[in-house]
Design a protein around this motif. Structure first.
Motif, short mmCIF file in Angstrom:
data_model
loop_
_atom_site.label_atom_id
_atom_site.label_comp_id
_atom_site.label_asym_id
_atom_site.label_seq_id
_atom_site.Cartn_x
_atom_site.Cartn_y
_atom_site.Cartn_z
N TYR A 1 0.73 -1.09 0.06
CA TYR A 1 0.46 0.53 0.03
C TYR A 1 0.92 1.06 -0.42
O TYR A 1 0.75 2.35 -0.66
N ILE A 2 2.29 1.23 0.78
CA ILE A 2 2.82 2.13 1.16
C ILE A 2 3.63 2.91 -0.56
O ILE A 2 3.62 3.96 -1.21
N ALA A 3 4.01 1.41 -1.43
CA ALA A 3 4.97 1.51 -2.08
C ALA A 3 3.95 2.43 -3.52
O ALA A 3 4.37 3.16 -4.44
N GLU A 4 2.64 1.59 -3.36
CA GLU A 4 2.24 3.06 -4.19
C GLU A 4 1.06 3.67 -4.33
O GLU A 4 1.06 4.30 -5.55
N ALA A 5 1.70 3.50 -3.10
CA ALA A 5 0.75 5.64 -2.45
C ALA A 5 2.27 6.45 -2.88
O ALA A 5 1.53 7.51 -3.58
N GLY A 6 3.33 6.13 -2.98
CA GLY A 6 4.34 7.47 -3.70
C GLY A 6 4.13 7.19 -5.41
O GLY A 6 4.26 8.74 -5.16
N ARG A 7 3.63 6.78 -5.82
CA ARG A 7 2.96 6.70 -7.42
C ARG A 7 1.79 8.01 -7.05
O ARG A 7 1.34 8.45 -7.75
N GLU A 8 0.66 7.79 -5.99
CA GLU A 8 -1.07 7.37 -6.45
C GLU A 8 -0.98 9.09 -5.53
O GLU A 8 -2.03 9.58 -5.84
N CYS A 9 -0.48 9.51 -4.14
CA CYS A 9 -0.94 10.22 -3.59
C CYS A 9 0.43 11.52 -3.98
O CYS A 9 1.21 11.66 -4.72
N ARG A 10 -0.18 13.00 -4.29
CA ARG A 10 1.05 13.75 -4.03
C ARG A 10 1.44 13.86 -3.28
O ARG A 10 2.94 14.47 -3.57
N GLY B 1 10.28 0.88 -0.87
CA GLY B 1 11.22 1.33 -1.42
C GLY B 1 10.92 2.45 -2.77
O GLY B 1 11.67 3.15 -2.81
N LEU B 2 10.28 3.66 -1.14
CA LEU B 2 10.21 5.05 -1.43
C LEU B 2 11.56 5.48 -1.39
O LEU B 2 11.60 6.77 -1.92
N LEU B 3 12.41 5.80 -0.77
CA LEU B 3 13.68 5.99 -0.50
C LEU B 3 14.74 5.60 -1.00
O LEU B 3 16.31 6.49 -0.75
N ASP B 4 15.13 5.29 -2.00
CA ASP B 4 15.93 4.60 -2.48
C ASP B 4 16.57 5.47 -3.39
O ASP B 4 16.03 6.49 -4.38
N GLY B 5 17.55 5.81 -3.59
CA GLY B 5 17.70 7.14 -4.23
C GLY B 5 17.61 8.18 -3.74
O GLY B 5 17.96 9.25 -4.31
N ARG B 6 17.07 8.81 -2.70
CA ARG B 6 15.98 9.59 -1.99
C ARG B 6 17.59 9.60 -0.98
O ARG B 6 18.25 9.17 0.19
N THR B 7 17.20 11.12 -0.42
CA THR B 7 17.31 11.61 0.95
C THR B 7 17.26 12.00 2.33
O THR B 7 15.69 12.55 1.82
N ALA B 8 17.38 11.18 3.26
CA ALA B 8 15.81 10.91 4.26
C ALA B 8 16.71 11.35 5.59
O ALA B 8 17.85 11.44 5.74
#
Length: 324
Positions: free
Chosen positions: A85-94, A110-117
């Motif tokens: 659900y959270i993975a899909e939210a990365g595409r569906e949510c603003r 997987g939403l933080l891959d390649g990102r700074t957090a």
């Protein structure tokens, strides 16, 4: 109207719920429902916080405009269903945000891959070790990287929420809500999670009084004599006691306080470097620049530019003035 969905599971950290109040006050301040809040868990029903207090939740449903994942005191692996659900939210949510150890759930999805957090400083190393594809910055209040936001722990949930509201409705509303919450206007995302006063940790009330006096009067020269007077000690007694309790000289501690205040003003982006240097007790920009290089390894202008990039912001009038 914007729908805000909060995901919480058993053991969630109760302080994360402070974010709900900021959205509630935005509705009150604007006199209409600009935010509709939904508290969700994977299966719905009653869940309990780390304090054992139960709240009612709805099962995961349609994706909201903004999804906020509230962390736990000790992060745990998530179920496959919640991860999906959270993975899909990365595409569906603003926007998708993780409060405190909520960053672990975003990372697992997987939403933080390649990102700074960022996350609570006590869990930052664990986050980095478990998810090497994430660039973890353990000294930030919150970070925005694209449509993904992460925050440090505890009270930083309010800073992140105020930033989301400012992103939607501007700084004036964000400041108004901060006043209603009886907090300072939100700390810039790049501000350190650590406080110089907390790190110095004086044992006696006298040294503590001197440090508080220094923090509240940074525009003063803050000589040893002035600090000793605030501590009701002779300069010689004060210098000896101060070094015994903090492990450093009064001059070095004062510079740390000045740097902390200057860094916060620079990150806020509303003041030129000349004003920052004046208001924090550095006699001029050059002296402040040398102090920044000693402590941070970069000048104030570089720090401001790098923080703008991390938070996805644009150059301000203060930036243009300082670049001139």
């Amino acid at each position: 109207m914007s729908r805000i969905g909060f995901i919480m599971e058993d053991g969630f950290q109760a302080m994360g719920m402070a974010a709900l109040s900021a959205f509630e006050l935005a509705n009150v301040a604007l006199g209409r429902e600009v935010y509709r809040l939904t508290v969700m868990s994977e299966k719905g029903g009653t869940i309990r916080s780390s304090l054992g207090i139960g709240i009612e939740t709805e099962p995961l449903g349609p994706f909201p405009d903004t999804l906020i994942v509230v962390g736990e005191l000790v992060p745990r692996p998530i179920t496959p269903g919640l991860r999906a659900y959270i993975a899909e939210a990365g595409r569906e949510c603003r926007r998708v945000a993780g409060i405190c150890t909520g960053a672990f759930l975003l990372a697992e999805a997987g939403l933080l891959d390649g990102r700074t957090a960022t996350t609570h400083w006590a869990h930052a190393r664990n986050l980095q070790e478990r998810f090497p594809g994430v660039t973890v910055d353990d000294d930030r209040i919150f970070i925005r990287d694209g449509n993904i936001w992460t925050s440090a722990g505890m009270s930083s949930a309010i800073d992140l929420t105020l930033a989301l509201i400012e992103d939607d409705h501007g700084a004036e509303l964000s400041r108004a809500i901060a006043r209603k919450l009886v907090v300072y206007h939100r700390r810039p995302g790049g501000q350190s999670q650590f406080s110089a006063l907390l790190e110095l940790e004086p044992r006696s009330d006298r040294v503590r009084r001197a440090l508080i006096h220094a923090k509240e009067n940074l525009r003063n020269p803050l000589t040893v004599e002035e600090l000793a007077d605030a501590a009701s000690l002779s300069p010689r007694q004060f210098s000896r006691l101060f070094r015994e309790e903090t492990g450093q000289s009064p001059a070095k501690a004062v510079e740390r306080l000045r740097l902390e205040a200057a860094k916060a003003m620079i990150e806020d982006g509303r003041h030129s470097l000349d004003i920052v240097a004046r208001d924090t007790g550095f006699s001029d920009r050059d002296r402040m620049r040398r102090a920044f290089l000693r402590s941070f390894g970069q000048p104030p202008q570089s720090l401001r530019r790098s923080l703008r990039l991390i938070e996805g912001g644009e150059a301000t009038e203060a930036d243009e003035t300082d670049a001139a």
